[in-house]
Design an enzyme around this catalytic site. Structure first.
Site, short mmCIF file in Angstrom:
data_model
loop_
_atom_site.label_atom_id
_atom_site.label_comp_id
_atom_site.label_asym_id
_atom_site.label_seq_id
_atom_site.Cartn_x
_atom_site.Cartn_y
_atom_site.Cartn_z
N HIS A 36 28.28 36.86 35.96
CA HIS A 36 27.28 35.98 36.59
C HIS A 36 26.10 36.79 37.13
CE1 HIS A 36 30.18 32.78 36.09
NE2 HIS A 36 29.23 31.92 36.41
N LYS A 116 38.89 27.96 40.13
CA LYS A 116 39.76 27.38 41.15
C LYS A 116 39.11 27.46 42.52
CE LYS A 116 42.61 31.48 42.13
NZ LYS A 116 42.44 31.75 43.56
#
Lengths: 204, 297
Positions: A36, A116
């Site tokens: 990212h 998650k």
């Protein structure tokens, strides 16, 4: 149970609501912390993409268009012929990507972000605009999830290390729960509000 | 016996394999029971169902229960005469072998270069503590502590104004409840909580992790602490955070509390949040007999 196939349509995304169970099939890409940071610095916020990164940029744009980025650092195995397979591949905690995620969703036209623990307001807003959803895989269910990874098609940025590389994988019936939808609803906010209220009562 | 010829490398590899791929029975039973308590068809029930299926697959295929195989924490008890430097070298070698076999994910990253060492060896990695004892045997406890739950582990300094938590066990109760609420689903619950009261910031965190070696059915020998463990188990589960933070009846599977003497000036409450994949394994190696066979538990 909603069955989603990549490329996922906007109509499918709008039909999903927080709490829905889904199974995903098609080609998705793993990307976590280093990935990212890299995408933001080299592709999204940079004035221009460096010549030696152009090919990867185009490939990721092609792969991620209408697809899902999966926050995951897998355990992998390579056979003697050099082919990779996934041994264990549960989700990692998504919140660390919150500062990057909205821009990544927009730049690559993602339809899903999977990981998650859920994400926050920036990602929820981007999910509404794109539209896209946040998909919660079952944390720790790594051996089971690895079975739904049928094929490793490519790996990029191996110099980030095995957990942090971009792994391009073909999945079949990958199980997840929609916890943030494209209608502004986050199950994480709902649960947190309820538990905060309960905590207040316990500490009264 | 000549302790200098002792080579436990293979046994350490097997210990790592067991810890990474076989969930202890008490955890498995608690997860099974928890599933029965969730509403039929709920995401919470679905999560537990997936978890239990995964546990079976991991054991059957000898693959990691969770891909984050965590920080390997070795607690080694050894008799006089055994070189701990030698054992440490063997543990490091075993970690590298276990990584090659995909029992462990390469999990040690260099701070200065940001490079993954690739073999789970690094500065202070794996974690090891050695304890000399009187028995003519070596006992090793291994815990694999994942990063997601480590990130939500926390430490409180009492008194804490926000929580109205004073320097007493009621203050401890308040801190632990807050820690679970703060963690929400990010630590991959249902959790086991290892709590240490007292110590300094360093020793407190270590002590809190050591509580995770206790079996779920283990009762605290101190009656007051046992009662607090039971109460916190009940109350944390009233928070309704549920498996994975999906909402539900099961937020915590066990609470274990240890205490340490503290400085007059300090009162720390350290909370080690452990994910449902509470991966612990142990082995015993008798050094008195003819052969040196390792027994695993």
């Amino acid at each position: 149970m909603h069955k989603l196939t990549v490329p996922i349509s906007d109509e499918d995304i709008r039909g999903l609501h927080a709490g829905d169970t889904v199974s995903i099939s098609g080609v998705i890409v793993t990307g976590r912390d280093a990935a990212h940071k890299f995408m933001i610095e080299h592709f999204i916020r940079s004035e221009e993409v460096a010549v030696d990164e152009m090919e990867l940029h185009e490939e990721l744009k092609r792969l991620l268009n209408g697809s899902v980025i999966y926050h995951c650092g897998p355990v992998v195995k390579q056979d003697e012929a050099g082919n990779w397979s996934f041994v264990a591949a549960g989700p990692t905690t998504s919140i660390r990507e919150e500062v990057y995620q909205p821009e990544v969703i927009k730049h690559f036209n993602l339809k899903g972000v999977m990981g998650k623990g859920g994400m926050e307001a920036g990602t929820l807003k981007a999910c509404g605009e794109q539209p896209a959803v946040y998909l919660h895989a079952i944390g720790g269910a790594a051996s089971l999830i690895a079975q739904s990874v049928k094929e490793v098609l490519a790996v990029y940025k191996m110099d980030f290390g095995v957990p942090e590389a971009f792994w391009v994988i073909r999945v079949e019936d990958f199980p997840a729960v929609v916890t943030m939808d494209s209608h502004g609803v986050s199950l994480h906010t709902t649960v947190a509000a309820a538990s905060a209220k309960k905590l207040e009562a316990l500490l009264a | 016996m000549d302790y200098t010829e002792l080579d436990l490398t293979d046994s350490f590899v097997e210990l790592i394999r067991r810890a990474a791929t076989i969930l202890p029975d008490d955890m498995r039973q608690a997860l099974g029971k928890a599933k029965g308590n969730e509403k039929a068809g709920s995401s919470a029930e679905g999560a537990l169902d997936t978890i239990l299926l995964n546990v079976n697959i991991a054991e059957k295929n000898s693959t990691p229960i969770c891909q984050d195989t965590g920080t390997p924490i070795f607690e080694v008890s050894y008799p006089v005469g055994v070189s701990t430097r030698m054992l440490a070298d063997q543990i490091r070698a075993a970690a590298a072998i276990a990584t090659k076999h995909s029992y462990l994910r390469p999990n040690a990253v260099d701070i200065m270069t940001d490079k993954n060492s690739g073999n789970n060896n690094g500065e202070d990695f794996p974690t090891m503590h050695f304890h000399e004892w009187d028995n003519d045997s070596i006992h090793v406890d291994l815990l694999l502590k994942g990063g997601g739950c480590e990130n939500v582990s926390t430490q409180y300094k009492l008194p804490n104004g926000r929580l109205h938590a004073g320097r007493d066990l009621e203050g401890v109760r308040r801190a632990v409840l807050d820690a679970v609420n703060q963690a929400q689903g990010r630590g991959c619950g249902p959790a086991v909580l290892g709590v240490a009261v007292g110590g300094d910031r360093g020793s407190g965190y270590i002590k809190s992790k050591l509580q995770l070696f206790r079996k779920l059915e283990d009762t605290n020998p101190d009656e007051t602490l046992a009662a607090l463990e039971d109460r916190l188990y009940e109350e944390t589960n009233q928070l309704g955070i549920g498996p994975m933070g999906f909402g539900g009846e099961t937020t915590v599977l066990g609470v274990k509390i240890g205490v340490q003497h503290r400085l007059p000036a300090s009162y720390f409450v350290s909370v080690a949040y452990m994910c449902w994949a509470n991966r612990r394994a142990s082995m015993d190696v008798a050094l008195s007999g003819e052969t040196m066979e390792a027994n695993y538990a």
